[in-house]
Design a protein around this motif. Structure first.
Motif, PDB file in Angstrom:
ATOM      1  N   GLY A 196       2.383  21.434  27.224  1.00  0.00           N
ATOM      2  CA  GLY A 196       2.329  22.201  28.419  1.00  0.00           C
ATOM      3  C   GLY A 196       1.317  21.964  29.378  1.00  0.00           C
ATOM      4  N   ALA A 197       0.624  20.935  28.940  1.00  0.00           N
ATOM      5  CA  ALA A 197      -0.675  20.511  29.834  1.00  0.00           C
ATOM      6  C   ALA A 197      -0.393  19.035  30.489  1.00  0.00           C
ATOM      7  N   GLU A 198       0.797  18.455  30.380  1.00  0.00           N
ATOM      8  CA  GLU A 198       1.137  17.273  30.823  1.00  0.00           C
ATOM      9  C   GLU A 198       1.049  17.373  32.638  1.00  0.00           C
ATOM     10  N   PRO A 199       0.631  16.459  33.157  1.00  0.00           N
ATOM     11  CA  PRO A 199       0.688  16.502  34.617  1.00  0.00           C
ATOM     12  C   PRO A 199       2.347  16.740  35.136  1.00  0.00           C
ATOM     13  N   ASP A 200       2.378  17.640  36.104  1.00  0.00           N
ATOM     14  CA  ASP A 200       3.908  17.768  36.581  1.00  0.00           C
ATOM     15  C   ASP A 200       3.790  16.924  37.803  1.00  0.00           C
ATOM     16  N   ALA A 201       4.816  17.023  38.700  1.00  0.00           N
ATOM     17  CA  ALA A 201       5.228  15.991  39.885  1.00  0.00           C
ATOM     18  C   ALA A 201       3.917  16.431  40.885  1.00  0.00           C
ATOM     19  N   ALA A 202       3.630  17.672  41.093  1.00  0.00           N
ATOM     20  CA  ALA A 202       2.566  17.724  42.295  1.00  0.00           C
ATOM     21  C   ALA A 202       1.325  17.288  41.593  1.00  0.00           C
ATOM     22  N   GLU A 203       0.824  17.530  40.509  1.00  0.00           N
ATOM     23  CA  GLU A 203      -0.346  16.892  39.922  1.00  0.00           C
ATOM     24  C   GLU A 203      -0.451  15.264  39.945  1.00  0.00           C
ATOM     25  N   ILE A 204       0.688  14.843  39.716  1.00  0.00           N
ATOM     26  CA  ILE A 204       0.918  13.302  39.860  1.00  0.00           C
ATOM     27  C   ILE A 204       0.603  12.896  41.312  1.00  0.00           C
ATOM     28  N   ALA A 205       1.281  13.554  42.221  1.00  0.00           N
ATOM     29  CA  ALA A 205       1.066  13.310  43.267  1.00  0.00           C
ATOM     30  C   ALA A 205      -0.323  13.541  43.983  1.00  0.00           C
ATOM     31  N   ALA A 206      -0.878  14.324  43.556  1.00  0.00           N
ATOM     32  CA  ALA A 206      -2.463  14.667  43.949  1.00  0.00           C
ATOM     33  C   ALA A 206      -3.357  13.487  43.386  1.00  0.00           C
ATOM     34  N   ARG A 207      -3.235  13.136  42.281  1.00  0.00           N
ATOM     35  CA  ARG A 207      -3.938  12.145  41.692  1.00  0.00           C
ATOM     36  C   ARG A 207      -3.741  10.706  42.329  1.00  0.00           C
ATOM     37  N   ARG A 208      -2.409  10.435  42.719  1.00  0.00           N
ATOM     38  CA  ARG A 208      -2.154   9.227  43.589  1.00  0.00           C
ATOM     39  C   ARG A 208      -2.807   9.069  44.808  1.00  0.00           C
ATOM     40  N   GLU A 209      -2.831  10.497  45.329  1.00  0.00           N
ATOM     41  CA  GLU A 209      -3.388  10.436  46.742  1.00  0.00           C
ATOM     42  C   GLU A 209      -4.784  10.214  46.584  1.00  0.00           C
ATOM     43  N   ARG A 210      -5.464  10.795  45.711  1.00  0.00           N
ATOM     44  CA  ARG A 210      -6.994  10.777  45.384  1.00  0.00           C
ATOM     45  C   ARG A 210      -7.782   9.717  44.960  1.00  0.00           C
ATOM     46  N   TRP A 211      -6.687   8.871  44.191  1.00  0.00           N
ATOM     47  CA  TRP A 211      -7.283   7.630  43.521  1.00  0.00           C
ATOM     48  C   TRP A 211      -6.500   6.175  43.557  1.00  0.00           C
ATOM     49  N   PHE A 212      -5.281   6.421  43.240  1.00  0.00           N
ATOM     50  CA  PHE A 212      -4.587   5.220  43.454  1.00  0.00           C
ATOM     51  C   PHE A 212      -4.429   4.594  44.844  1.00  0.00           C
ATOM     52  N   SER A 213      -4.073   5.459  45.873  1.00  0.00           N
ATOM     53  CA  SER A 213      -4.148   4.967  47.061  1.00  0.00           C
ATOM     54  C   SER A 213      -5.397   4.266  47.645  1.00  0.00           C
ATOM     55  N   PRO A 214      -6.456   4.966  47.282  1.00  0.00           N
ATOM     56  CA  PRO A 214      -7.690   4.429  47.745  1.00  0.00           C
ATOM     57  C   PRO A 214      -8.063   3.223  47.171  1.00  0.00           C
TER      58      PRO A 214
END
Length: 274
Positions: free
Chosen positions: A107-125
């Motif tokens: 139940g703690a796996e990242p959902d779509a919203a969490e994945i999108a947030a991580r992408r914006e915070r770390w992946f894109s920069p």
């Protein structure tokens, strides 16, 4: 330049070395949902930034994230599409180790919203910084080599059969760089006691495929090292008591000499194209 999770050293040579998987940092709020901190760091590219520390002496630019790939894998397609359709792999925000062990508590796996947030915070920069360094050096030289540095355990049955060659060179079937660059890197790896392959199991991750635009003067190549090339890799199944293996300076020294020739070949190629 540096941030709390991103390290950038801007060199003057037409070579950029990426370190997407050497980090081990995991924010506390993410670690709270994990099965095990050790499992979450198990698949790091252990000691690779240390192995390539000499790259700065060659004038290379280096870009490294301190984050564990469990937080977000900056070498995966941000859309979630597999780089190797039909083969086992891990996701943009991995939910299993390379061996298939679950990383998150139920139940703690990242959902779509969490994945999108991580992408914006770390992946894109992370990728914005690579793009900026490519643009800076390309303006000066006209041609740039992007070299993505990786490692992986020599045997992982879920991902590949048998034992990997020491040096696994990826060009996505020749699409990401000029054939002269791939040939030069392969020649540098052709040393007694080592085996190498071009576009074997690992053909280059998302970064290599994204930045490899040889017709525009940007040549990208990936190097996936089998860990035994530079450390004393356990013969038995790895666990918290034996992995990661300590950095082995004696073994690393011999491998580093080959990698020195590899990066020199990249620089020589870029200079001939500039």
């Amino acid at each position: 330049m540096s941030a709390d999770w991103l390290e950038v050293h801007a060199g003057d040579a037409p070579l950029i070395v990426g370190f997407p998987h050497t980090g081990t940092d995991i924010p506390a709020e993410i670690e709270a949902g994990l099965v095990s901190p050790w499992l979450a760091r198990k698949d790091a590219d252990w000691w690779i930034d240390r192995l390539y520390a000499f790259a700065r002496e060659l004038g290379a630019t280096t870009v490294r994230t301190r984050l564990s790939r469990t937080v977000i894998d900056v070498n995966r397609d941000p859309s979630g599409a597999s780089l190797y359709p039909g083969q086992a792999t891990t996701e943009l925000c991995p939910t299993t180790t390379f061996d298939g062990e679950p990383l998150y508590r139920g139940g703690a796996e990242p959902d779509a919203a969490e994945i999108a947030a991580r992408r914006e915070r770390w992946f894109s920069p992370y990728h914005a910084e690579i793009e900026a360094q490519i643009a800076r050096l390309k303006t000066r030289y006209g041609a740039v080599v992007f070299y993505d540095a990786h490692s992986i355990r020599s045997r992982i049955p879920r991902l590949f059969e048998g034992e990997l060659p020491h040096f696994n060179i990826g060009t996505n079937g020749g699409a990401t760089c000029a054939p002269e660059l791939a040939a030069g890197v392969a020649a540098a790896c052709d040393r007694p006691g080592y085996r190498h392959v071009v576009d074997g199991r690992f053909k280059g991750g998302w970064a290599t495929r994204r930045y490899g635009r040889p017709d525009e003067g940007v040549h990208a190549i990936q190097m996936e090292l089998a860990c035994r090339a530079y450390l004393d890799e356990p013969d038995s199944e790895v666990g918290p008591d034996n992995w990661p293996a300590p950095f082995d300076e004696a073994r690393a020294s011999a491998c580093r000499a080959v990698l020195g020739e590899v990066l020199s070949a990249c620089l020589a190629f870029a200079e001939t194209r500039s």
